[in-house]
Design a protein around this motif. Structure first.
Motif, PDB file in Angstrom:
ATOM      1  N   ASP A  59       0.233  -1.444  -4.376  1.00  0.00           N
ATOM      2  CA  ASP A  59      -0.508  -0.825  -3.280  1.00  0.00           C
ATOM      3  C   ASP A  59      -1.597   0.114  -3.801  1.00  0.00           C
ATOM      4  N   SER A  60      -1.273   0.909  -4.819  1.00  0.00           N
ATOM      5  CA  SER A  60      -2.281   1.849  -5.335  1.00  0.00           C
ATOM      6  C   SER A  60      -3.437   1.115  -6.005  1.00  0.00           C
ATOM      7  N   LEU A  62      -4.464  -1.931  -5.236  1.00  0.00           N
ATOM      8  CA  LEU A  62      -5.217  -2.576  -4.157  1.00  0.00           C
ATOM      9  C   LEU A  62      -6.075  -1.551  -3.417  1.00  0.00           C
ATOM     10  N   ARG A  63      -5.513  -0.392  -3.108  1.00  0.00           N
ATOM     11  CA  ARG A  63      -6.270   0.649  -2.419  1.00  0.00           C
ATOM     12  C   ARG A  63      -7.495   1.057  -3.241  1.00  0.00           C
ATOM     13  N   ARG A  64      -7.326   1.234  -4.546  1.00  0.00           N
ATOM     14  CA  ARG A  64      -8.436   1.610  -5.426  1.00  0.00           C
ATOM     15  C   ARG A  64      -9.472   0.502  -5.485  1.00  0.00           C
ATOM     16  N   LEU A  65      -9.025  -0.752  -5.635  1.00  0.00           N
ATOM     17  CA  LEU A  65      -9.962  -1.877  -5.681  1.00  0.00           C
ATOM     18  C   LEU A  65     -10.777  -1.952  -4.391  1.00  0.00           C
ATOM     19  N   LEU A  66     -10.116  -1.857  -3.248  1.00  0.00           N
ATOM     20  CA  LEU A  66     -10.832  -1.944  -1.971  1.00  0.00           C
ATOM     21  C   LEU A  66     -11.817  -0.791  -1.802  1.00  0.00           C
ATOM     22  N   ALA A  67     -11.429   0.412  -2.217  1.00  0.00           N
ATOM     23  CA  ALA A  67     -12.349   1.558  -2.127  1.00  0.00           C
ATOM     24  C   ALA A  67     -13.557   1.346  -3.034  1.00  0.00           C
ATOM     25  N   ASP A  68     -13.326   0.835  -4.244  1.00  0.00           N
ATOM     26  CA  ASP A  68     -14.449   0.551  -5.151  1.00  0.00           C
ATOM     27  C   ASP A  68     -15.343  -0.546  -4.576  1.00  0.00           C
ATOM     28  N   CYS A  69     -14.734  -1.556  -3.968  1.00  0.00           N
ATOM     29  CA  CYS A  69     -15.532  -2.626  -3.355  1.00  0.00           C
ATOM     30  C   CYS A  69     -16.326  -2.097  -2.164  1.00  0.00           C
ATOM     31  N   GLN A  70     -15.736  -1.184  -1.399  1.00  0.00           N
ATOM     32  CA  GLN A  70     -16.451  -0.592  -0.266  1.00  0.00           C
ATOM     33  C   GLN A  70     -17.715   0.112  -0.759  1.00  0.00           C
ATOM     34  N   ARG A  71     -17.611   0.850  -1.845  1.00  0.00           N
ATOM     35  CA  ARG A  71     -18.775   1.542  -2.413  1.00  0.00           C
ATOM     36  C   ARG A  71     -19.772   0.559  -3.035  1.00  0.00           C
ATOM     37  N   ALA A  72     -19.298  -0.626  -3.401  1.00  0.00           N
ATOM     38  CA  ALA A  72     -20.163  -1.618  -4.045  1.00  0.00           C
ATOM     39  C   ALA A  72     -20.964  -2.445  -3.043  1.00  0.00           C
ATOM     40  N   LEU A  73     -20.614  -2.359  -1.772  1.00  0.00           N
ATOM     41  CA  LEU A  73     -21.339  -3.147  -0.774  1.00  0.00           C
ATOM     42  C   LEU A  73     -22.716  -2.552  -0.500  1.00  0.00           C
ATOM     43  N   ASP A 114       0.330  -5.145   9.298  1.00  0.00           N
ATOM     44  CA  ASP A 114       0.100  -3.715   9.560  1.00  0.00           C
ATOM     45  C   ASP A 114      -0.064  -2.928   8.266  1.00  0.00           C
ATOM     46  N   HIS A 115       0.759  -3.229   7.269  1.00  0.00           N
ATOM     47  CA  HIS A 115       0.665  -2.494   6.004  1.00  0.00           C
ATOM     48  C   HIS A 115      -0.657  -2.802   5.292  1.00  0.00           C
ATOM     49  N   LEU A 116      -1.043  -4.077   5.272  1.00  0.00           N
ATOM     50  CA  LEU A 116      -2.320  -4.435   4.645  1.00  0.00           C
ATOM     51  C   LEU A 116      -3.480  -3.749   5.351  1.00  0.00           C
ATOM     52  N   LEU A 117      -3.462  -3.736   6.675  1.00  0.00           N
ATOM     53  CA  LEU A 117      -4.535  -3.080   7.423  1.00  0.00           C
ATOM     54  C   LEU A 117      -4.540  -1.568   7.184  1.00  0.00           C
ATOM     55  N   GLU A 118      -3.373  -0.979   6.980  1.00  0.00           N
ATOM     56  CA  GLU A 118      -3.291   0.442   6.631  1.00  0.00           C
ATOM     57  C   GLU A 118      -3.982   0.709   5.298  1.00  0.00           C
ATOM     58  N   LEU A 119      -3.731  -0.145   4.296  1.00  0.00           N
ATOM     59  CA  LEU A 119      -4.373   0.008   2.988  1.00  0.00           C
ATOM     60  C   LEU A 119      -5.885  -0.182   3.097  1.00  0.00           C
ATOM     61  N   VAL A 120      -6.313  -1.138   3.905  1.00  0.00           N
ATOM     62  CA  VAL A 120      -7.745  -1.371   4.131  1.00  0.00           C
ATOM     63  C   VAL A 120      -8.392  -0.112   4.706  1.00  0.00           C
TER      64      VAL A 120
END
Length: 137
Positions: A59-60, A62-73, A114-120
């Motif tokens: 989870d940690s 994935l959360r970091r990867l998604l946050a980095d991808c959000q900044r990369a958009l 629900d858990h995946l959407l929470e991490l997103v």
């Protein structure tokens, strides 16, 4: 991903990458790296597609990867996340912490929707569209 997979992608998508300045709508780079340490270049992607890989991340991670991808958009960019999720638990195995199931054969996890959407959401992303495959499992 392995180097042979990367070479196959390069061959399928037209050979050598184009310079980033000319890359709008084209593949600008090919990267072979684990997702735990991958940090994409800030504000440089119109589209990031992640498919059937997040099940191998904690989870940690994935959360970091998604946050980095959000900044990369780039402005107006989209991240597509295609992965298995659990809506209904069938069979003798239950959920761990009410959030995911572990496949001991391949060391993957299947998260509840629900858990995946929470991490997103924790990564600073919002869902603009969602669909499912309506498969029986």
């Amino acid at each position: 991903m392995t180097q042979p997979h990367l070479e196959q992608a390069r061959a399928s998508l037209g050979g050598e990458p184009v310079p980033p300045a000319a890359a709008r709508g084209l593949v600008s780079s090919f990267i072979c790296q684990d997702l735990q340490s991958f940090v994409p270049v800030r504000a440089s992607y119109d589209l990031i597609w992640i498919q059937w890989t997040t099940m191998y991340l904690t989870d940690s991670d994935l959360r970091r990867l998604l946050a980095d991808c959000q900044r990369a958009l780039a402005p107006g960019g989209l991240l597509i996340l295609k992965d298995n999720v659990i809506d209904v638990v069938r069979g003798p195995k239950g959920l761990v912490d009410g959030r995911y199931m572990v496949d001991e054969q391949d060391a993957s996890v299947s998260r509840t929707r629900d858990h995946l959407l929470e991490l997103v959401g924790q990564a600073g992303l919002s869902v603009v569209a969602s669909t499912d495959a309506n498969l029986e499992s």
